[in-house]
Design a protein around this motif. Structure first.
Motif, PDB file in Angstrom:
ATOM      1  N   GLU A  90       0.863  -1.186   0.000  1.00 50.93           N
ATOM      2  CA  GLU A  90       0.000   0.000   0.000  1.00 50.93           C
ATOM      3  C   GLU A  90       0.897   1.234   0.000  1.00 50.93           C
ATOM      4  O   GLU A  90       1.981   1.214   0.615  1.00 50.93           O
ATOM      5  N   PHE A 142       4.279   6.190   4.746  1.00 51.38           N
ATOM      6  CA  PHE A 142       2.850   6.131   5.070  1.00 51.38           C
ATOM      7  C   PHE A 142       2.475   7.451   5.733  1.00 51.38           C
ATOM      8  O   PHE A 142       2.401   7.602   6.941  1.00 51.38           O
ATOM      9  N   LYS A 144      -9.442   2.027  -2.031  1.00 50.01           N
ATOM     10  CA  LYS A 144      -9.681   1.481  -0.688  1.00 50.01           C
ATOM     11  C   LYS A 144     -11.033   1.920  -0.123  1.00 50.01           C
ATOM     12  O   LYS A 144     -11.347   3.117  -0.093  1.00 50.01           O
ATOM     13  N   PRO A 184      -9.514   3.179   7.902  1.00 48.13           N
ATOM     14  CA  PRO A 184      -9.472   3.190   9.368  1.00 48.13           C
ATOM     15  C   PRO A 184      -8.995   4.533   9.888  1.00 48.13           C
ATOM     16  O   PRO A 184      -8.683   5.453   9.106  1.00 48.13           O
ATOM     17  N   HIS A 220      -3.392   8.603  12.441  1.00 49.03           N
ATOM     18  CA  HIS A 220      -3.799   7.670  11.391  1.00 49.03           C
ATOM     19  C   HIS A 220      -4.929   8.336  10.610  1.00 49.03           C
ATOM     20  O   HIS A 220      -6.095   7.998  10.747  1.00 49.03           O
ATOM     21  N   GLU A 233      -6.230   8.540   7.608  1.00 47.19           N
ATOM     22  CA  GLU A 233      -6.737   8.117   6.291  1.00 47.19           C
ATOM     23  C   GLU A 233      -8.102   8.727   5.997  1.00 47.19           C
ATOM     24  O   GLU A 233      -8.410   9.033   4.845  1.00 47.19           O
ATOM     25  N   CYS A 285      -4.990  -3.171   2.690  1.00 49.82           N
ATOM     26  CA  CYS A 285      -4.776  -3.073   4.116  1.00 49.82           C
ATOM     27  C   CYS A 285      -5.991  -3.376   4.987  1.00 49.82           C
ATOM     28  O   CYS A 285      -6.392  -4.520   5.106  1.00 49.82           O
ATOM     29  N   ASN A 286      -6.650  -2.343   5.518  1.00 46.80           N
ATOM     30  CA  ASN A 286      -7.757  -2.568   6.455  1.00 46.80           C
ATOM     31  C   ASN A 286      -8.882  -3.363   5.816  1.00 46.80           C
ATOM     32  O   ASN A 286      -9.603  -4.099   6.502  1.00 46.80           O
ATOM     33  N   ARG A 329      -8.763  -6.029   4.381  1.00 44.95           N
ATOM     34  CA  ARG A 329      -8.586  -7.476   4.586  1.00 44.95           C
ATOM     35  C   ARG A 329      -9.252  -7.952   5.868  1.00 44.95           C
ATOM     36  O   ARG A 329      -9.484  -9.149   6.040  1.00 44.95           O
ATOM     37  N   ARG A 330      -9.530  -7.031   6.764  1.00 45.49           N
ATOM     38  CA  ARG A 330     -10.106  -7.408   8.061  1.00 45.49           C
ATOM     39  C   ARG A 330     -11.625  -7.598   7.988  1.00 45.49           C
ATOM     40  O   ARG A 330     -12.231  -8.109   8.944  1.00 45.49           O
ATOM     41  N   ASN A 333       0.034  -1.303   5.312  1.00 45.27           N
ATOM     42  CA  ASN A 333       0.945  -0.524   6.178  1.00 45.27           C
ATOM     43  C   ASN A 333       0.325  -0.587   7.564  1.00 45.27           C
ATOM     44  O   ASN A 333      -0.636   0.161   7.843  1.00 45.27           O
ATOM     45  N   THR A 334       0.803  -1.490   8.408  1.00 45.61           N
ATOM     46  CA  THR A 334       0.184  -1.687   9.715  1.00 45.61           C
ATOM     47  C   THR A 334       1.198  -1.443  10.829  1.00 45.61           C
ATOM     48  O   THR A 334       2.198  -2.157  10.910  1.00 45.61           O
ATOM     49  N   PRO A 335       0.933  -0.428  11.662  1.00 46.98           N
ATOM     50  CA  PRO A 335       1.844  -0.198  12.783  1.00 46.98           C
ATOM     51  C   PRO A 335       1.863  -1.413  13.711  1.00 46.98           C
ATOM     52  O   PRO A 335       0.845  -2.084  13.871  1.00 46.98           O
ATOM     53  N   ARG A 367      -0.857  -8.751  16.456  1.00 48.45           N
ATOM     54  CA  ARG A 367      -1.198  -8.050  15.213  1.00 48.45           C
ATOM     55  C   ARG A 367      -0.769  -8.876  13.988  1.00 48.45           C
ATOM     56  O   ARG A 367      -1.477  -8.925  12.985  1.00 48.45           O
TER      57      ARG A 367
HETATM   58  N1  ING Z   1      -3.573   0.127   8.651  1.00 42.17           N
HETATM   59  C1  ING Z   1      -4.034  -0.696   9.700  1.00 42.17           C
HETATM   60  C2  ING Z   1      -4.671  -2.004   9.230  1.00 42.17           C
HETATM   61  O1  ING Z   1      -5.862  -2.149   9.097  1.00 42.17           O
HETATM   62  C3  ING Z   1      -5.197  -0.926  11.810  1.00 42.17           C
HETATM   63  C4  ING Z   1      -4.932   0.007  10.665  1.00 42.17           C
HETATM   64  C5  ING Z   1      -4.132  -1.510  12.514  1.00 42.17           C
HETATM   65  C6  ING Z   1      -6.477  -1.237  12.126  1.00 42.17           C
HETATM   66  C7  ING Z   1      -4.398  -2.402  13.554  1.00 42.17           C
HETATM   67  C8  ING Z   1      -6.758  -2.145  13.173  1.00 42.17           C
HETATM   68  C9  ING Z   1      -5.708  -2.717  13.898  1.00 42.17           C
HETATM   69  O2  ING Z   1      -3.877  -2.919   9.073  1.00 42.17           O
HETATM   70  C10 ING Z   1      -4.144   0.519   7.476  1.00 42.17           C
HETATM   71  N2  ING Z   1      -3.383   1.289   6.666  1.00 42.17           N
HETATM   72  O3  ING Z   1      -5.279   0.215   7.164  1.00 42.17           O
END
Ligand code: ING
Length: 317
Positions: A47, A53, A127, A131, A144, A146, A177-178, A180-181, A202-204, A218
């Motif tokens: 991403e 980022f 996207k 988030p 964050h 976005e 990124c997000n 996928r959740r 890009n996930t911290p 994570r």
């Molecule tokens: N980053 C993160 C992601 O969904 C995040 C934001 C991190 C959401 C951890 C929930 C938990 O992987 C991006 N860019 O979406």
């Protein structure tokens, strides 16, 4: 005749805030060459692969914000990547910040493109699940933003069949990124016959406000999301990180390639620029799609309406 495609995940290490696009594109090209040497004919980059980022920074000056966006693709800085792709005969997924004028209005999206082995852009995704937050949160050591810098994607979750035997004539889909959740991301592409989902992230490693999941959890959630998506929709996934300590913020790695069984085929071992590759037998998808997850035989849409008619949860009293 088996339909095989050899695909590479090209994970990036940190990109600092002032790292020029030419330097970044050279890193992408080096990984594309390494992927090609491994037999890959398709590369997946992260991403916002061309810049740091930047949603981690609050920038009141929109002229500064726009320095992180592309108004043409390919542009002068990215043209060498497209030229190399055509020379090597390698397709690729590239995530980047897109600024585009539509009907006289400028829009900004968190975008990914699918480029074929002749370096032609054949697909675009913007996207959907953004988030984070839209205003500066002074409590956070990093932001964050976005929801401030990007609009929600307006292209849905398409799939594309690339009529290219070198790519297994695969039905491909993209997310970022997000996305996928969220199971909806995967199921919409599953209903469009997806066999290979490509996604950058890009996930911290840590939550900016403290608490939350630790880095190990994570990483687990990253693979869990891909494993569930692949298993429940009978597809492969290639998830590719931007990782490492980026301008003081630790970004998690964990790039991996997942099979329709849900098994992780290969994953990165570092938090830097690293290429992983695997040969995917796309016909393996058919087992899930024709048995356990034979949508036509087993889904009961008359009971699913709430999924698209209601946004928030409403628990009973
Ligand atoms: N980053 C993160 C992601 O969904 C995040 C934001 C991190 C959401 C951890 C929930 C938990 O992987 C991006 N860019 O979406």
């Amino acid at each position: 005749m088996a339909r095989n495609v050899t695909v590479a995940g090209c994970q990036m290490g940190p990109v600092s805030r002032n790292e020029g696009r030419q330097v970044v594109v050279k890193r992408l090209m080096d990984m594309m060459r390494a992927a090609h040497a491994k037999g890959a004919r398709l590369c997946v980059f992260p991403e916002t692969a061309l810049t740091t980022f930047f949603p981690r920074w609050y920038m009141p000056d929109w002229n500064e914000v726009d320095t992180f966006f592309e108004t043409e693709m390919p542009g002068p800085a990215t043209r060498p990547l497209f030229d190399l792709a055509a020379e090597l005969g390698v397709g690729f997924y590239l995530g980047y910040a897109e600024k585009i004028q539509e009907n006289g209005v400028w829009h900004r999206y968190n975008t990914a493109i699918l480029v074929d082995r002749q370096a032609k852009i054949v697909g675009k995704y913007r996207k959907v699940h953004l988030p984070g937050h839209s205003e500066l949160d002074p409590k956070r050591p990093w932001q964050h933003l976005e929801k401030r810098y990007f609009e929600v994607g307006n292209l849905g979750f398409p799939t594309w069949r690339l009529h290219d035997p070198e790519l297994g004539n695969a039905v491909m889909g993209m997310c970022i990124c997000n996305d996928r959740r969220w199971p909806e991301t995967w199921r919409v592409m599953g209903l469009r016959g997806v066999e290979l989902v490509m996604l950058g992230y890009n996930t911290p490693s840590w939550n900016a406000l403290g608490g939350g999941e630790d880095p190990k959890l994570r990483l687990f959630h990253n693979q869990l999301s891909l494993q569930a998506g692949c298993y429940q929709n009978g597809c492969y996934a290639v998830g590719v990180a931007r990782a490492g300590l980026e301008d003081g913020v630790e970004m998690m790695a964990g790039s991996c390639i997942v099979a329709p069984s849900g098994e992780v085929m290969v994953e990165t071992r570092t938090s830097g620029d690293e290429v992983i590759a695997a040969t995917l037998d796309l016909d393996v998808c058919q087992f899930n799609k024709s048995t356990i997850f034979n949508f036509a035989a087993h889904r009961r849409i008359e009971h699913y309406g709430i999924i698209t008619s209601q946004t928030a949860a409403t628990p009973p009293e």
